[in-house]
Each structure stands twice: as structure tokens, then as C-alpha cells.
Design an enzyme around this catalytic site. Structure first.
Site, PDB file in Angstrom:
ATOM      1  N   ASN A   7     -50.452 -30.985  66.521  1.00  0.00           N
ATOM      2  CA  ASN A   7     -51.513 -31.616  65.732  1.00  0.00           C
ATOM      3  C   ASN A   7     -50.855 -32.628  64.791  1.00  0.00           C
ATOM      4  O   ASN A   7     -50.292 -32.250  63.766  1.00  0.00           O
ATOM      5  CB  ASN A   7     -52.263 -30.539  64.933  1.00  0.00           C
ATOM      6  CG  ASN A   7     -53.285 -31.148  63.985  1.00  0.00           C
ATOM      7  OD1 ASN A   7     -53.621 -32.326  64.098  1.00  0.00           O
ATOM      8  ND2 ASN A   7     -53.777 -30.349  63.050  1.00  0.00           N
ATOM      9  N   TRP A   8     -50.924 -33.893  65.178  1.00  0.00           N
ATOM     10  CA  TRP A   8     -50.252 -34.939  64.386  1.00  0.00           C
ATOM     11  C   TRP A   8     -51.007 -35.261  63.091  1.00  0.00           C
ATOM     12  O   TRP A   8     -50.492 -35.975  62.245  1.00  0.00           O
ATOM     13  CB  TRP A   8     -50.131 -36.226  65.195  1.00  0.00           C
ATOM     14  CG  TRP A   8     -49.165 -36.189  66.333  1.00  0.00           C
ATOM     15  CD1 TRP A   8     -48.557 -35.098  66.892  1.00  0.00           C
ATOM     16  CD2 TRP A   8     -48.678 -37.324  67.064  1.00  0.00           C
ATOM     17  NE1 TRP A   8     -47.735 -35.484  67.925  1.00  0.00           N
ATOM     18  CE2 TRP A   8     -47.801 -36.838  68.051  1.00  0.00           C
ATOM     19  CE3 TRP A   8     -48.914 -38.700  67.000  1.00  0.00           C
ATOM     20  CZ2 TRP A   8     -47.138 -37.682  68.952  1.00  0.00           C
ATOM     21  CZ3 TRP A   8     -48.266 -39.543  67.893  1.00  0.00           C
ATOM     22  CH2 TRP A   8     -47.388 -39.039  68.850  1.00  0.00           C
ATOM     23  N   LYS A   9     -52.242 -34.801  63.001  1.00  0.00           N
ATOM     24  CA  LYS A   9     -53.089 -35.159  61.857  1.00  0.00           C
ATOM     25  C   LYS A   9     -53.155 -36.693  61.748  1.00  0.00           C
ATOM     26  O   LYS A   9     -53.153 -37.353  62.773  1.00  0.00           O
ATOM     27  CB  LYS A   9     -52.571 -34.499  60.579  1.00  0.00           C
ATOM     28  CG  LYS A   9     -52.296 -33.008  60.788  1.00  0.00           C
ATOM     29  CD  LYS A   9     -52.053 -32.245  59.547  1.00  0.00           C
ATOM     30  CE  LYS A   9     -51.788 -30.787  59.927  1.00  0.00           C
ATOM     31  NZ  LYS A   9     -51.779 -29.890  58.799  1.00  0.00           N
ATOM     32  N   HIS A  92     -60.850 -27.583  62.088  1.00  0.00           N
ATOM     33  CA  HIS A  92     -59.576 -27.449  61.363  1.00  0.00           C
ATOM     34  C   HIS A  92     -59.870 -27.306  59.865  1.00  0.00           C
ATOM     35  O   HIS A  92     -60.815 -27.919  59.356  1.00  0.00           O
ATOM     36  CB  HIS A  92     -58.698 -28.675  61.634  1.00  0.00           C
ATOM     37  CG  HIS A  92     -57.312 -28.500  61.104  1.00  0.00           C
ATOM     38  ND1 HIS A  92     -56.997 -28.701  59.783  1.00  0.00           N
ATOM     39  CD2 HIS A  92     -56.160 -28.118  61.711  1.00  0.00           C
ATOM     40  CE1 HIS A  92     -55.713 -28.447  59.604  1.00  0.00           C
ATOM     41  NE2 HIS A  92     -55.184 -28.100  60.758  1.00  0.00           N
ATOM     42  N   GLU A  94     -58.596 -28.575  57.330  1.00  0.00           N
ATOM     43  CA  GLU A  94     -58.649 -29.837  56.576  1.00  0.00           C
ATOM     44  C   GLU A  94     -60.013 -30.511  56.743  1.00  0.00           C
ATOM     45  O   GLU A  94     -60.530 -31.135  55.824  1.00  0.00           O
ATOM     46  CB  GLU A  94     -57.504 -30.764  57.030  1.00  0.00           C
ATOM     47  CG  GLU A  94     -56.176 -30.292  56.460  1.00  0.00           C
ATOM     48  CD  GLU A  94     -54.977 -30.611  57.322  1.00  0.00           C
ATOM     49  OE1 GLU A  94     -55.064 -31.478  58.213  1.00  0.00           O
ATOM     50  OE2 GLU A  94     -53.924 -29.972  57.108  1.00  0.00           O
ATOM     51  N   GLU A 160     -55.232 -19.926  61.686  1.00  0.00           N
ATOM     52  CA  GLU A 160     -54.398 -20.716  60.784  1.00  0.00           C
ATOM     53  C   GLU A 160     -54.713 -20.328  59.343  1.00  0.00           C
ATOM     54  O   GLU A 160     -55.672 -20.862  58.752  1.00  0.00           O
ATOM     55  CB  GLU A 160     -54.680 -22.203  60.968  1.00  0.00           C
ATOM     56  CG  GLU A 160     -54.331 -22.732  62.335  1.00  0.00           C
ATOM     57  CD  GLU A 160     -54.027 -24.224  62.284  1.00  0.00           C
ATOM     58  OE1 GLU A 160     -52.922 -24.605  62.653  1.00  0.00           O
ATOM     59  OE2 GLU A 160     -54.892 -24.993  61.849  1.00  0.00           O
ATOM     60  N   GLY A 166     -48.882 -26.474  56.205  1.00  0.00           N
ATOM     61  CA  GLY A 166     -48.158 -27.560  55.538  1.00  0.00           C
ATOM     62  C   GLY A 166     -47.416 -27.134  54.279  1.00  0.00           C
ATOM     63  O   GLY A 166     -46.993 -27.974  53.494  1.00  0.00           O
ATOM     64  N   SER A 198     -47.218 -23.767  59.330  1.00  0.00           N
ATOM     65  CA  SER A 198     -45.771 -23.843  59.116  1.00  0.00           C
ATOM     66  C   SER A 198     -44.970 -23.224  60.265  1.00  0.00           C
ATOM     67  O   SER A 198     -43.911 -22.632  60.053  1.00  0.00           O
ATOM     68  CB  SER A 198     -45.378 -23.213  57.783  1.00  0.00           C
ATOM     69  OG  SER A 198     -45.998 -23.918  56.713  1.00  0.00           O
TER      70      SER A 198
HETATM   71  P1  PGA Z   1     -48.396 -27.189  59.766  1.00  0.00           P
HETATM   72  O1  PGA Z   1     -49.890 -27.547  60.196  1.00  0.00           O
HETATM   73  O2  PGA Z   1     -47.677 -26.761  61.010  1.00  0.00           O
HETATM   74  O3  PGA Z   1     -47.860 -28.468  59.190  1.00  0.00           O
HETATM   75  O4  PGA Z   1     -48.478 -26.093  58.768  1.00  0.00           O
HETATM   76  C1  PGA Z   1     -50.596 -26.771  61.134  1.00  0.00           C
HETATM   77  C2  PGA Z   1     -51.989 -27.295  61.316  1.00  0.00           C
HETATM   78  O5  PGA Z   1     -52.566 -27.819  60.346  1.00  0.00           O
HETATM   79  O6  PGA Z   1     -52.550 -27.212  62.422  1.00  0.00           O
END
Ligand code: PGA
Length: 238
Positions: A7-9, A92, A94, A160, A166, A198
Site C-alpha cells: 500500500n503505497w498510500k 483503510h 486513513e 490493521e 506507520g 509496521s
Molecule cells: P505501515 O502501513 O506498514 O506503514 O504501518 C500499513 C497500512 O497502512 O496499510
């Protein structure tokens, strides 16, 4: 079969950097029956990704809308399918926290994704506050049940924990294992379960082996192709 999903966001900022990451994936990730690698870059890089990855790594969208037409700035599941995607991340944290996504909107998106012939990856997970209050399973149960209301498999669920995303503070494998078992208990079908938060090449085996997850949703570490390929190698060599 393990799923290792990148997931590059909203990264990276330039086409040059995107090419670098994609070329890194193409060089070091080869198709195998033991694990599927999936790249979910921002939509503007999907065409480039399709060209460079040539099917060795599957493609996914990071989000979609459940309708098409007069929805400026949105993208439909059908359009993602046309761009070469096989998967779409839905709900997600976010998107839930920063864009007001709800279980209800996630549910509509999942139905649209399935109707377009793609596989949705529904993200669920408790916030730090919910965890402190001891409400991990309540939060997860609501997200799973409402997100999957009137939905028949196939879907993928990614657990998650929001506080682990993150932050470099990955959830322990023991804790992740408990939630995995809980999700299995409340879902009636055999749904592949991914862990995210993470995740990296060092802790990957603990989620895939000890905690029994079927894959990983990888954010930050997926922007480094060597690290992402390292995670993929862990999965394929299990
Ligand atoms: P992260 O993000 O690996 O940077 O914690 C995971 C995600 O948001 O899917």
C-alpha cells in the site's frame, strides 16, 4: 497461498521515483504459487505499474467509489478493473479517519468491487483509545459485520490495528493471533486474513507463521523495493 500487498498510500511524489520502485519489484519478485505480490500504487501510476510489472506482481487500487458518473475526483471499481487491478483496498483507517469513510460506505464499495469482478481487501482495526478501553473485539466486530453485511465471499480482510500503522510499533504476534482467531470466529466463511501495521521483513514471519495470517498489508516498507521483496521472500519460503 500468502498475499503480500503493498500500500503505497499517497507516495512517491514523482514518476521517476515510482519507476524506480516498480523496476525494483520487477527485478526481484517473480511469480510463484506460494505467494502473490500485489502493488497498490496511487491511481496515477497504475498504467506505468502495469507496463513495468507485466503481471509478475498483481495490481490493486487503494480506494474506489461505488458508483460512476458525476462524482468528480472519484474512481469506480470498473475503472480500476480496466486499469488492470485485481484487488481494491476498502475502508483503510486513513480513509475512515481523514475522509469520513464509514462501515456503510465500505460495504457499498465492497459490493461494487465484487460486481466489477475484483477482490476487496477490507481493512479493520481498533484505535489506540479503543484498545486502551479494552474494546478491541467490539470495534473489529462492528467493522467486519457492517462492512460485510449482505456480502458473499470472496473477500480478504486485513487486520490493521490503527495504533500500529506507520508508527514502527507493530502489534505483537500473540496479540495479532488472538484477533485473527476472533475474526475467524465471527466470519462464517474461510476468508484470507492479512495483518498490517509496521510490518517489515524482520517481523513478517511472526505474523505469517506464529500468528497464522495469510498475508501482510505493507505500507512504509513497501516503498523500498528491496525490503518489500524481502517480505515476499519470507512468505514464499515459509
Ligand atoms: P505501515 O502501513 O506498514 O506503514 O504501518 C500499513 C497500512 O497502512 O496499510
Amino acid at each position: 497461498m500468502k498475499y503480500i500487498v503493498a500500500n503505497w498510500k499517497c507516495n512517491p511524489g514523482t514518476v521517476v521515483e515510482a519507476k524506480k520502485i516498480l523496476n525494483g519489484y520487477a527485478k526481484s519478485i517473480k511469480k510463484t504459487k506460494k505467494a502473490a505480490a500485489v502493488a497498490c500504487p496511487p491511481a496515477c501510476y497504475l498504467g506505468l505499474a502495469k507496463e513495468i510489472l507485466k503481471g509478475g506482481v498483481a495490481l490493486g487500487g487503494q480506494n474506489c467509489h461505488w458508483e460512476a458518473g458525476a462524482f468528480t475526483g472519484e474512481m469506480s471499481a470498473e475503472q480500476l478493473a480496466g486499469a488492470g487491478c485485481k484487488y481494491v483496498i476498502v475502508g483503510h483507517s486513513e480513509r475512515r479517519q481523514k475522509f469520513g469513510e464509514t462501515n456503510e460506505s465500505a460495504n457499498k464499495k465492497i459490493k461494487a468491487v465484487l460486481a466489477a469482478g475484483l477482490l476487496p481487501i477490507l481493512c479493520v482495526g481498533e484505535t489506540r483509545e479503543e484498545r486502551i478501553a479494552g474494546n478491541i473485539t467490539d470495534a473489529v466486530e462492528r467493522q467486519v459485520k457492517e462492512g460485510l453485511a449482505d456480502v458473499a465471499a470472496p473477500v480478504i480482510i486485513a487486520y490493521e490495528p490503527v495504533w500500529a500503522i506507520g508508527t514502527g510499533q507493530a502489534c505483537s504476534a500473540e496479540e495479532a493471533k488472538v484477533v485473527r482467531q476472533f475474526i475467524i470466529n465471527i466470519t462464517s466463511e474461510k476468508i484470507p486474513l492479512l495483518y498490517g501495521g509496521s510490518a517489515n521483513s524482520k517481523n513478517a514471519a511472526s505474523y505469517l507463521r506464529e500468528a497464522g495470517y495469510d498475508g501482510l498489508l505493507v505500507g512504509g516498507a513497501s516503498l523500498d523495493p528491496k525490503e518489500f521483496a524481502g517480505i515476499f521472500d519470507v512468505a514464499k519460503n515459509l
